[in-house]
Write a protein that holds these residues in place. Sequence first.
Motif, PDB file in Angstrom:
ATOM      1  N   LYS A  16       0.825  -1.121   0.146  1.00 13.17           N
ATOM      2  CA  LYS A  16       0.116   0.015  -0.067  1.00 13.17           C
ATOM      3  C   LYS A  16       0.881   1.418   0.022  1.00 13.17           C
ATOM      4  CE  LYS A  16      -4.048  -2.386   0.971  1.00 13.17           C
ATOM      5  NZ  LYS A  16      -5.191  -2.166   0.321  1.00 13.17           N
ATOM      6  N   TYR A  17       0.245   2.308  -0.294  1.00 10.68           N
ATOM      7  CA  TYR A  17       0.942   3.498  -0.517  1.00 10.68           C
ATOM      8  C   TYR A  17       0.741   4.342   0.645  1.00 10.68           C
ATOM      9  CZ  TYR A  17       2.454   2.370  -5.350  1.00 10.68           C
ATOM     10  OH  TYR A  17       3.176   1.836  -6.356  1.00 10.68           O
ATOM     11  N   ARG A  18      -0.376   4.362   1.267  1.00 10.44           N
ATOM     12  CA  ARG A  18      -1.006   5.255   2.152  1.00 10.44           C
ATOM     13  C   ARG A  18      -1.009   4.502   3.682  1.00 10.44           C
ATOM     14  NH1 ARG A  18      -5.594   9.103   0.859  1.00 10.44           N
ATOM     15  NH2 ARG A  18      -4.904   9.821   2.847  1.00 10.44           N
ATOM     16  N   GLY A  19      -0.567   4.933   4.584  1.00  9.40           N
ATOM     17  CA  GLY A  19      -1.007   4.284   5.961  1.00  9.40           C
ATOM     18  C   GLY A  19      -0.151   5.017   6.906  1.00  9.40           C
ATOM     19  N   ILE A  20       0.209   4.327   8.118  1.00  8.76           N
ATOM     20  CA  ILE A  20       0.727   4.984   9.143  1.00  8.76           C
ATOM     21  C   ILE A  20       1.896   4.106   9.799  1.00  8.76           C
ATOM     22  CG2 ILE A  20      -1.159   6.365   9.947  1.00  8.76           C
ATOM     23  CD1 ILE A  20      -1.585   4.120  12.358  1.00  8.76           C
ATOM     24  N   HIS A  21       2.812   4.686  10.510  1.00  6.61           N
ATOM     25  CA  HIS A  21       3.998   3.605  10.864  1.00  6.61           C
ATOM     26  C   HIS A  21       3.573   3.622  12.543  1.00  6.61           C
ATOM     27  CE1 HIS A  21       6.607   3.066   7.536  1.00  6.61           C
ATOM     28  NE2 HIS A  21       5.908   4.212   7.079  1.00  6.61           N
ATOM     29  N   LEU A  22       3.500   2.350  13.013  1.00  9.05           N
ATOM     30  CA  LEU A  22       3.330   2.241  14.216  1.00  9.05           C
ATOM     31  C   LEU A  22       4.804   1.514  14.692  1.00  9.05           C
ATOM     32  CD1 LEU A  22       1.297   2.974  16.157  1.00  9.05           C
ATOM     33  CD2 LEU A  22       0.451   0.537  16.138  1.00  9.05           C
ATOM     34  N   TYR A  23       5.480   2.390  15.189  1.00 10.99           N
ATOM     35  CA  TYR A  23       7.131   1.888  15.459  1.00 10.99           C
ATOM     36  C   TYR A  23       7.555   1.150  14.201  1.00 10.99           C
ATOM     37  CZ  TYR A  23       5.259   2.281  20.220  1.00 10.99           C
ATOM     38  OH  TYR A  23       4.722   2.717  21.347  1.00 10.99           O
ATOM     39  N   ASN A  24       8.016  -0.085  14.019  1.00 16.18           N
ATOM     40  CA  ASN A  24       8.461  -0.756  12.859  1.00 16.18           C
ATOM     41  C   ASN A  24       7.403  -1.399  12.072  1.00 16.18           C
ATOM     42  OD1 ASN A  24       8.176  -2.612  14.703  1.00 16.18           O
ATOM     43  ND2 ASN A  24       9.988  -3.669  14.104  1.00 16.18           N
ATOM     44  N   LEU A  25       6.168  -1.271  12.319  1.00 19.59           N
ATOM     45  CA  LEU A  25       5.142  -1.810  11.788  1.00 19.59           C
ATOM     46  C   LEU A  25       4.341  -0.678  10.708  1.00 19.59           C
ATOM     47  CD1 LEU A  25       3.848  -4.700  11.278  1.00 19.59           C
ATOM     48  CD2 LEU A  25       1.954  -3.714  12.704  1.00 19.59           C
ATOM     49  N   PHE A  26       4.187  -1.146   9.358  1.00 16.27           N
ATOM     50  CA  PHE A  26       3.427  -0.285   8.573  1.00 16.27           C
ATOM     51  C   PHE A  26       1.927  -0.596   8.783  1.00 16.27           C
ATOM     52  CE2 PHE A  26       1.772   0.991   4.397  1.00 16.27           C
ATOM     53  CZ  PHE A  26       1.768   1.985   4.335  1.00 16.27           C
ATOM     54  N   ILE A  27       0.924   0.052   8.915  1.00 10.66           N
ATOM     55  CA  ILE A  27      -0.515  -0.066   8.677  1.00 10.66           C
ATOM     56  C   ILE A  27      -1.061   0.476   7.778  1.00 10.66           C
ATOM     57  CG2 ILE A  27      -2.699  -0.303  10.056  1.00 10.66           C
ATOM     58  CD1 ILE A  27      -0.907  -0.703  12.457  1.00 10.66           C
ATOM     59  N   CYS A  28      -1.875   0.139   6.861  1.00 14.15           N
ATOM     60  CA  CYS A  28      -2.443   0.952   5.592  1.00 14.15           C
ATOM     61  C   CYS A  28      -3.511   1.627   6.256  1.00 14.15           C
ATOM     62  CB  CYS A  28      -2.517  -0.231   4.418  1.00 14.15           C
ATOM     63  SG  CYS A  28      -4.123  -1.242   4.701  1.00 14.15           S
ATOM     64  N   CYS A  29      -4.113   2.558   5.348  1.00 15.86           N
ATOM     65  CA  CYS A  29      -5.315   3.192   5.862  1.00 15.86           C
ATOM     66  C   CYS A  29      -6.498   2.518   6.052  1.00 15.86           C
ATOM     67  CB  CYS A  29      -5.453   4.245   4.608  1.00 15.86           C
ATOM     68  SG  CYS A  29      -4.410   5.604   4.751  1.00 15.86           S
ATOM     69  N   GLU A  30      -6.626   1.491   5.152  1.00 17.61           N
ATOM     70  CA  GLU A  30      -7.822   0.785   5.357  1.00 17.61           C
ATOM     71  C   GLU A  30      -7.910  -0.226   6.683  1.00 17.61           C
ATOM     72  OE1 GLU A  30      -6.093   0.808   2.496  1.00 17.61           O
ATOM     73  OE2 GLU A  30      -7.423   1.205   0.708  1.00 17.61           O
TER      74      GLU A  30
END
Length: 63
Positions: free
Chosen positions: A17-31
């Motif tokens: 995914k292109y959009r999302g947030i970073h939670l520490y070292n984990l990337f979580i997409c917007c969905e």
Amino acid sequence: MKTVEQSKTCGICDQAKYRGIHLYNLFICCECEQKMIHTEPKQEQYQYYLNKLKNINQPKLYS
Ligand SMILES: [Zn+2]
């Protein structure tokens, strides 16, 4: 130089995914972020997310 938007692999749904947030070292997409926000703790899905989030910043404990 061209700016190339890099996709990242979501730590929850494992999709690029292109959009999302970073939670520490984990990337979580917007969905997934939205889904998590709207998931209640009593729902089964919540445990699934929690398990995924456990992979973040695992403290190394030596006993
Ligand atoms: Zn996702």
